[in-house]
Every structure is written in C-alpha cells, then in structure tokens.
Write a protein that holds these residues in place. Sequence first.
Motif, PDB file in Angstrom:
ATOM      1  N   VAL A  49     -37.151  76.857  59.175  1.00 39.31           N
ATOM      2  CA  VAL A  49     -38.323  77.711  59.312  1.00 39.31           C
ATOM      3  C   VAL A  49     -39.271  77.083  60.321  1.00 39.31           C
ATOM      4  O   VAL A  49     -39.596  75.899  60.220  1.00 39.31           O
ATOM      5  N   GLN A  50     -39.731  77.846  61.279  1.00 41.26           N
ATOM      6  CA  GLN A  50     -40.721  77.377  62.232  1.00 41.26           C
ATOM      7  C   GLN A  50     -42.111  77.701  61.695  1.00 41.26           C
ATOM      8  O   GLN A  50     -42.443  78.869  61.463  1.00 41.26           O
ATOM      9  N   VAL A  51     -42.905  76.667  61.475  1.00 42.19           N
ATOM     10  CA  VAL A  51     -44.274  76.873  60.987  1.00 42.19           C
ATOM     11  C   VAL A  51     -45.093  77.571  62.069  1.00 42.19           C
ATOM     12  O   VAL A  51     -45.019  77.219  63.243  1.00 42.19           O
ATOM     13  N   ARG A  52     -45.868  78.572  61.657  1.00 43.01           N
ATOM     14  CA  ARG A  52     -46.686  79.338  62.601  1.00 43.01           C
ATOM     15  C   ARG A  52     -48.124  78.843  62.590  1.00 43.01           C
ATOM     16  O   ARG A  52     -48.724  78.664  61.527  1.00 43.01           O
ATOM     17  N   ASP A  53     -48.662  78.612  63.776  1.00 42.39           N
ATOM     18  CA  ASP A  53     -50.070  78.267  63.937  1.00 42.39           C
ATOM     19  C   ASP A  53     -50.873  79.554  63.792  1.00 42.39           C
ATOM     20  O   ASP A  53     -51.014  80.339  64.736  1.00 42.39           O
ATOM     21  N   SER A  54     -51.430  79.795  62.612  1.00 43.75           N
ATOM     22  CA  SER A  54     -51.995  81.111  62.286  1.00 43.75           C
ATOM     23  C   SER A  54     -53.191  81.492  63.145  1.00 43.75           C
ATOM     24  O   SER A  54     -53.414  82.678  63.409  1.00 43.75           O
ATOM     25  N   ASP A  55     -53.979  80.514  63.595  1.00 43.04           N
ATOM     26  CA  ASP A  55     -55.148  80.862  64.411  1.00 43.04           C
ATOM     27  C   ASP A  55     -54.982  80.462  65.874  1.00 43.04           C
ATOM     28  O   ASP A  55     -55.937  80.521  66.658  1.00 43.04           O
ATOM     29  N   ASP A  56     -53.757  80.066  66.238  1.00 41.69           N
ATOM     30  CA  ASP A  56     -53.434  79.751  67.642  1.00 41.69           C
ATOM     31  C   ASP A  56     -54.397  78.743  68.274  1.00 41.69           C
ATOM     32  O   ASP A  56     -54.719  78.825  69.458  1.00 41.69           O
ATOM     33  N   ASP A  57     -54.835  77.766  67.469  1.00 40.21           N
ATOM     34  CA  ASP A  57     -55.730  76.746  68.019  1.00 40.21           C
ATOM     35  C   ASP A  57     -54.982  75.484  68.444  1.00 40.21           C
ATOM     36  O   ASP A  57     -55.596  74.495  68.836  1.00 40.21           O
ATOM     37  N   GLY A  58     -53.641  75.537  68.345  1.00 43.66           N
ATOM     38  CA  GLY A  58     -52.842  74.385  68.746  1.00 43.66           C
ATOM     39  C   GLY A  58     -52.713  73.331  67.671  1.00 43.66           C
ATOM     40  O   GLY A  58     -52.060  72.304  67.887  1.00 43.66           O
ATOM     41  N   VAL A  59     -53.299  73.570  66.506  1.00 45.16           N
ATOM     42  CA  VAL A  59     -53.244  72.623  65.398  1.00 45.16           C
ATOM     43  C   VAL A  59     -52.579  73.301  64.202  1.00 45.16           C
ATOM     44  O   VAL A  59     -53.018  74.376  63.769  1.00 45.16           O
ATOM     45  N   TYR A  60     -51.523  72.665  63.683  1.00 49.30           N
ATOM     46  CA  TYR A  60     -50.841  73.212  62.513  1.00 49.30           C
ATOM     47  C   TYR A  60     -51.529  72.657  61.264  1.00 49.30           C
ATOM     48  O   TYR A  60     -51.451  71.465  60.978  1.00 49.30           O
ATOM     49  N   SER A  61     -52.184  73.516  60.536  1.00 54.51           N
ATOM     50  CA  SER A  61     -52.973  73.096  59.381  1.00 54.51           C
ATOM     51  C   SER A  61     -52.091  72.979  58.136  1.00 54.51           C
ATOM     52  O   SER A  61     -50.928  73.402  58.120  1.00 54.51           O
ATOM     53  N   LYS A  62     -52.680  72.428  57.088  1.00 47.52           N
ATOM     54  CA  LYS A  62     -51.977  72.320  55.813  1.00 47.52           C
ATOM     55  C   LYS A  62     -51.601  73.697  55.281  1.00 47.52           C
ATOM     56  O   LYS A  62     -50.512  73.898  54.732  1.00 47.52           O
ATOM     57  N   ASP A  63     -52.488  74.673  55.474  1.00 54.45           N
ATOM     58  CA  ASP A  63     -52.188  76.039  55.036  1.00 54.45           C
ATOM     59  C   ASP A  63     -51.051  76.653  55.853  1.00 54.45           C
ATOM     60  O   ASP A  63     -50.237  77.420  55.320  1.00 54.45           O
ATOM     61  N   ASP A  64     -50.982  76.333  57.158  1.00 53.25           N
ATOM     62  CA  ASP A  64     -49.874  76.816  57.987  1.00 53.25           C
ATOM     63  C   ASP A  64     -48.551  76.308  57.425  1.00 53.25           C
ATOM     64  O   ASP A  64     -47.577  77.063  57.290  1.00 53.25           O
ATOM     65  N   TYR A  65     -48.520  75.024  57.097  1.00 54.90           N
ATOM     66  CA  TYR A  65     -47.305  74.442  56.530  1.00 54.90           C
ATOM     67  C   TYR A  65     -46.988  75.041  55.171  1.00 54.90           C
ATOM     68  O   TYR A  65     -45.825  75.300  54.842  1.00 54.90           O
ATOM     69  N   ARG A  66     -48.019  75.271  54.362  1.00 53.52           N
ATOM     70  CA  ARG A  66     -47.791  75.839  53.030  1.00 53.52           C
ATOM     71  C   ARG A  66     -47.097  77.193  53.133  1.00 53.52           C
ATOM     72  O   ARG A  66     -46.150  77.477  52.391  1.00 53.52           O
ATOM     73  N   ARG A  67     -47.530  78.017  54.056  1.00 51.96           N
ATOM     74  CA  ARG A  67     -46.898  79.330  54.223  1.00 51.96           C
ATOM     75  C   ARG A  67     -45.444  79.174  54.679  1.00 51.96           C
ATOM     76  O   ARG A  67     -44.563  79.921  54.238  1.00 51.96           O
ATOM     77  N   GLY A  68     -45.199  78.238  55.568  1.00 54.95           N
ATOM     78  CA  GLY A  68     -43.840  78.003  56.017  1.00 54.95           C
ATOM     79  C   GLY A  68     -42.945  77.505  54.899  1.00 54.95           C
ATOM     80  O   GLY A  68     -41.795  77.934  54.761  1.00 54.95           O
ATOM     81  N   ILE A  69     -43.471  76.601  54.081  1.00 57.21           N
ATOM     82  CA  ILE A  69     -42.682  76.035  52.979  1.00 57.21           C
ATOM     83  C   ILE A  69     -42.340  77.095  51.951  1.00 57.21           C
ATOM     84  O   ILE A  69     -41.188  77.210  51.505  1.00 57.21           O
ATOM     85  N   THR A  70     -43.319  77.900  51.558  1.00 54.53           N
ATOM     86  CA  THR A  70     -43.059  78.913  50.527  1.00 54.53           C
ATOM     87  C   THR A  70     -42.142  80.021  51.029  1.00 54.53           C
ATOM     88  O   THR A  70     -41.489  80.695  50.223  1.00 54.53           O
ATOM     89  N   SER A  71     -42.050  80.193  52.358  1.00 54.61           N
ATOM     90  CA  SER A  71     -41.124  81.203  52.888  1.00 54.61           C
ATOM     91  C   SER A  71     -39.675  80.821  52.631  1.00 54.61           C
ATOM     92  O   SER A  71     -38.776  81.664  52.730  1.00 54.61           O
ATOM     93  N   PHE A  72     -39.441  79.563  52.285  1.00 53.64           N
ATOM     94  CA  PHE A  72     -38.103  79.107  51.899  1.00 53.64           C
ATOM     95  C   PHE A  72     -37.539  79.962  50.764  1.00 53.64           C
ATOM     96  O   PHE A  72     -36.329  80.197  50.679  1.00 53.64           O
ATOM     97  N   LEU A  73     -38.415  80.442  49.902  1.00 52.75           N
ATOM     98  CA  LEU A  73     -37.982  81.224  48.744  1.00 52.75           C
ATOM     99  C   LEU A  73     -37.424  82.583  49.136  1.00 52.75           C
ATOM    100  O   LEU A  73     -36.761  83.242  48.326  1.00 52.75           O
ATOM    101  N   GLU A  74     -37.679  83.022  50.352  1.00 52.53           N
ATOM    102  CA  GLU A  74     -37.292  84.373  50.753  1.00 52.53           C
ATOM    103  C   GLU A  74     -35.824  84.493  51.143  1.00 52.53           C
ATOM    104  O   GLU A  74     -35.299  85.602  51.249  1.00 52.53           O
ATOM    105  N   ASP A  75     -35.152  83.366  51.393  1.00 45.98           N
ATOM    106  CA  ASP A  75     -33.743  83.408  51.802  1.00 45.98           C
ATOM    107  C   ASP A  75     -32.930  82.521  50.868  1.00 45.98           C
ATOM    108  O   ASP A  75     -32.959  81.296  50.976  1.00 45.98           O
ATOM    109  N   LYS A  76     -32.198  83.133  49.956  1.00 44.78           N
ATOM    110  CA  LYS A  76     -31.474  82.364  48.939  1.00 44.78           C
ATOM    111  C   LYS A  76     -30.220  81.691  49.480  1.00 44.78           C
ATOM    112  O   LYS A  76     -29.540  80.966  48.750  1.00 44.78           O
ATOM    113  N   ARG A  77     -29.919  81.898  50.755  1.00 42.62           N
ATOM    114  CA  ARG A  77     -28.813  81.150  51.361  1.00 42.62           C
ATOM    115  C   ARG A  77     -29.238  79.713  51.647  1.00 42.62           C
ATOM    116  O   ARG A  77     -28.383  78.838  51.818  1.00 42.62           O
TER     117      ARG A  77
END
Length: 317
Positions: free
Chosen positions: A1-29
């Motif tokens: 999963v590629q973490v998305r910089d939600s506000d495009d400020d060039g900094v990946y925040s803890k919340d950006d990573y949290r969204r990327g991590i929880t997206s793991f649940l969406e693909d059971k493969r």
Amino acid sequence: VQVRDSDDDGVYSKDDYRRGITSFLEDKRATELVVLNSFQNIGDQLNTVNRANEPFETHECLTFVGCPIGTPIGSENEAGSLAFYSRRLFAVYGQSPAHGTRILVGHTKATRTITLEDNSASTVTLDGSFIAAALASLVASFTDPKETVLLKQITSFDSVETYKREENLQLGGNNIIYFKDVGQGVMQIMEDITTDPFSPDTLNLNQMTQKQFVTKDIRRVMTGAIIGQVFPSAASGVALIQDVLMNRLKTLVTRSLIADYQTATGSGRQITNADVQVARDNADPTLYYIGYNYFLATVAKRIYGLFTVSLPGGFPK
C-alpha cells in the motif's frame, strides 16, 4: 500500500500512515503486514492485525516489525527496548485470535546501494522495518506452509547491523529473530519464532503459517462444497459435511501440507471420526457447526546429548 499525503504538503503524517495501514483490511489476499519507516504507528499496526485475525473478519495474517535505528536490546522492564516491545507491547492476552501473529526482528540498521535515475549509485541507510519487510517477503514466497525461515538466507542488503554472541542469546531469549552474517552481504536467519509464548504453536512461525493456511483452505473448500446445498434431513447434512471435511484433511496430509495424524506416542495413524465434529444448530436449521483436529509439522531447533564410555552392553532397553 502506498501511503497518501492527504494534504499534499510533502510530509506524511501519522494520520496518513494510519489510513494506509487500516486499508490492509480491504484486501483479504494480503497475508503479511509491514509498516516501513513509521514506528510511531506501531499501535495502528497491532490494532489492524488484531482486527484482521478476528474470526468474522476471515483475514488471517501476520505482522512483521522492525525498530528504529539504535533501539537497544534492553530488558522486559526497559521501555523503548526490543525486549520490552517483545514481552510487553506485543503481548497478547486471554484467548485472543491474534496469538502468534507478531514477529519482531532484532536488527535495526542496514545499508543498501540503489541506482538513481541518472544511473549513479547511492548507498542508503535503512531502519529495522526494511529488514522486517525482507523477512516478510521471504515468508510470503513459500509455497509450502510447513516451510521454516530457520537457516534461510537474506541477500537484500549490502550490510546489516550484527550483534555479539551473548547479545544474540538475549534476542533469542526474548523471542526476537536475529541473523548471522555469513559474508558477502548474506545474512542467515537463526530463529523461527514469534513474540508469543502462549503455546508452542503460537511461538513458532512455521506453525503459525500452517495454522493460517489450513484455516483458509478449510473455509474455502467447505464454502464451495456445502453452501447452497439442500439437505432433506439434519442427519444427511451432517453426514455430507463430515465427509467433505474428513476428505479435505486427508488430502492436506497426502499432499504433505500438514503433519501426519499421530497417536499419543507419536506414531502415525489414520484420521478417524473422532478428529471431526459436525452439528446442526437447534434453533437455525440453516446453520452448521464444524470442529476438526489436525497435526502441525515442527522444525528441529536444538539437540541436547549425553554420552557415556566403556558400557559393554550398550544402553539398557
């Protein structure tokens, strides 16, 4: 999963990573969860793997963790140390289905040469999460669920931080995987272990991969063979489900995907009706319950021996 910089400020925040991590649940493969270079999200990583392994999520998986550069081995009571993470932070309690799902790598620093767009080479320094990702990739590459990482080799790095013998013993004693440098950038894996001493099967990585494989396989086979079937009686439904279940377990043994069935003394035996339970729900005739017993293949890790001399008749029987 590629973490998305939600506000495009060039900094990946803890919340950006949290969204990327929880997206793991969406693909059971997805079977292995690793978070690169963001140990601040370790809570999200553990919560996600806990949720994924809940029975009704049907997303059995493991998580591999590597720590920031310089994390000390420490002790169980030393916050921020490898031993503390293994014994305390990663602890799983009670009858949680997340038992045995955490694998901690003890090495926290590696180097690797990469090629840039202009074809020049640059050496980068990486933290333990990248080493954990290399280990997770090795596990994911196995086609045999019984396979072990013990004594396998990793060649993904130019160099990996290593420890002294007594430090390796500390890592192993705290259920942390460690490597041996065998030269020319080749690291040999010296343990097959999770951080969870709840039981022998939750402590050994190759037994966890077998259990998760069998759970997924039985679910797939039973769903395909049984869901949609119309049974004229409770007994006929129970009989067919029991037959399908037993035959699949036999197939797993025949294909050497699990261990042979065994007696109390360790001798081989055939599967019997006692290894399978099937029942229909009393209140809901569309619901059936199954239970099944099987055996796990184990990897030899240690040999202890005694010797004697001048014993004319050999050891007594």
